[in-house]
Scaffold this active site. Structure first.
Site, PDB file in Angstrom:
ATOM      1  N   GLU A  46       0.881  -1.050   0.538  1.00 20.94           N
ATOM      2  CA  GLU A  46       0.381  -0.297  -0.036  1.00 20.94           C
ATOM      3  C   GLU A  46       0.631   1.062  -0.025  1.00 20.94           C
ATOM      4  O   GLU A  46       1.583   1.345   1.292  1.00 20.94           O
ATOM      5  CB  GLU A  46      -0.437   0.050   1.349  1.00 20.94           C
ATOM      6  CG  GLU A  46      -1.296   1.061   1.269  1.00 20.94           C
ATOM      7  CD  GLU A  46      -2.709   1.365   2.847  1.00 20.94           C
ATOM      8  OE1 GLU A  46      -2.650   0.528   3.725  1.00 20.94           O
ATOM      9  OE2 GLU A  46      -2.504   2.418   3.186  1.00 20.94           O
ATOM     10  N   ARG A  50       0.203  10.029   0.886  1.00 18.13           N
ATOM     11  CA  ARG A  50       0.641  11.024   1.991  1.00 18.13           C
ATOM     12  C   ARG A  50       1.489  12.036   2.119  1.00 18.13           C
ATOM     13  O   ARG A  50       1.672  13.411   2.458  1.00 18.13           O
ATOM     14  CB  ARG A  50       0.467  10.536   4.068  1.00 18.13           C
ATOM     15  CG  ARG A  50      -0.550   9.917   3.864  1.00 18.13           C
ATOM     16  CD  ARG A  50      -0.137   8.908   5.414  1.00 18.13           C
ATOM     17  NE  ARG A  50      -1.039   8.205   5.161  1.00 18.13           N
ATOM     18  CZ  ARG A  50      -0.693   6.847   6.513  1.00 18.13           C
ATOM     19  NH1 ARG A  50       0.546   7.292   6.671  1.00 18.13           N
ATOM     20  NH2 ARG A  50      -1.037   6.078   6.158  1.00 18.13           N
ATOM     21  N   LYS A 134     -10.645  -2.114   5.728  1.00 16.95           N
ATOM     22  CA  LYS A 134     -10.313  -2.036   6.313  1.00 16.95           C
ATOM     23  C   LYS A 134     -10.323  -2.105   7.745  1.00 16.95           C
ATOM     24  O   LYS A 134     -11.892  -1.450   7.914  1.00 16.95           O
ATOM     25  CB  LYS A 134      -8.996  -0.673   6.524  1.00 16.95           C
ATOM     26  CG  LYS A 134      -8.070  -1.325   5.120  1.00 16.95           C
ATOM     27  CD  LYS A 134      -7.381   0.408   4.580  1.00 16.95           C
ATOM     28  CE  LYS A 134      -6.352   0.741   5.825  1.00 16.95           C
ATOM     29  NZ  LYS A 134      -5.533   1.844   5.359  1.00 16.95           N
TER      30      LYS A 134
HETATM   31  C1  3PG Z   1      -1.239   3.232   8.577  1.00 16.36           C
HETATM   32  O1  3PG Z   1      -1.868   3.593   7.713  1.00 16.36           O
HETATM   33  O2  3PG Z   1      -0.582   4.462   8.453  1.00 16.36           O
HETATM   34  C2  3PG Z   1      -1.917   2.361   8.804  1.00 16.36           C
HETATM   35  O3  3PG Z   1      -2.571   1.918   9.840  1.00 16.36           O
HETATM   36  C3  3PG Z   1       0.058   1.438   9.122  1.00 16.36           C
HETATM   37  O4  3PG Z   1      -0.464   1.787  11.104  1.00 16.36           O
HETATM   38  P1  3PG Z   1       1.376   1.370  11.278  1.00 16.36           P
HETATM   39  O5  3PG Z   1       2.109   2.441  11.099  1.00 16.36           O
HETATM   40  O6  3PG Z   1       1.193   1.206  12.779  1.00 16.36           O
HETATM   41  O7  3PG Z   1       1.534   0.186  11.022  1.00 16.36           O
END
Ligand code: 3PG
Length: 219
Positions: A46, A50, A134
């Protein structure tokens, strides 16, 4: 009508069992990163929308690393959704449930898994035909026990979850052992500091660890 998330793609995501969640600051790192993940057995990543270079990074992985299933992440706006589709994203996800985004994704034929955390959100997503959801932020709202409790009234509908938020090597097995979990998402596999350092070997090692956990739990 298109389905929100086709079964054949959901099966591929579940077969991997892990989704490497990535925040990328330099587009040129995306391809070696994707290759490092593949070497460790992870073929689902993914790329979170951002950072400014995320779309360029996604486009590069889709083109250069065809074995990788790439999702656009943190898709919060219609423009981001369109950009993900145009860049060749295989699917898209968001931390929350935004009906307008889900409907637009269905219309444009971009598989989409919205984020949920409450029964109302699950029901809203189900109403739009979503079966792959999710679950965010998983660890801070009670982990697998919470997901199982919340999912109980909806399990018979075939709903499956991708927990994210606070997942690590240490707790991944607890989630994957549950039949309602499709795959675990986490940034621990390819954390920002390893990407920054181009430490592909360490990322491959993390991916291998995640893959071994998934195989051990599910075999
Ligand atoms: C995110 O979108 O940053 C995810 O939820 C990942 O979370 P994490 O950094 O705790 O794995």
């Amino acid at each position: 009508m298109n389905t929100p998330f086709p079964e054949h793609l959901a099966k591929k995501v579940a077969a991997c069992g892990n989704i490497a969640v990535v925040v990328i600051d330099e587009a040129e790192k995306a391809v070696p990163l994707a290759r490092a993940l593949l070497q460790g057995g992870i073929n689902v990543m993914e790329l979170t929308f951002r950072t400014d270079c995320a779309i360029e990074a996604l486009r590069a992985v889709v083109k250069e690393v065809p074995e990788m299933i790439v999702s656009a992440g943190t898709v919060l706006t219609l423009d981001q959704l369109k950009a993900a589709k145009d860049a060749g994203s295989h699917f898209a996800v968001a931390p929350g449930f935004n009906p307008a985004i889900v409907k637009a994704a269905i219309e444009m034929g971009l598989p989409f898994a919205p984020g949920v955390m409450t029964p109302s959100e699950i029901e809203g997503a189900l109403q739009l035909g979503c079966r792959l959801l999710k679950f965010f932020p998983a660890s801070v709202v009670g982990g697998i026990k919470s997901i199982e409790t919340l999912a109980a009234p909806y399990k018979h509908l075939g709903v499956k979850f991708i927990p994210l938020g606070g997942l690590k090597a240490e707790n991944t097995a607890d989630y994957l052992a549950s039949p309602i979990i499709a795959a675990c998402g986490g940034s621990w596999i390819a954390p920002a500091k390893l990407i920054k350092a181009s430490d592909w070997a360490a990322i491959t090692a993390n991916a291998m660890r995640a893959t071994e956990i998934a195989h051990a739990v599910r075999s």
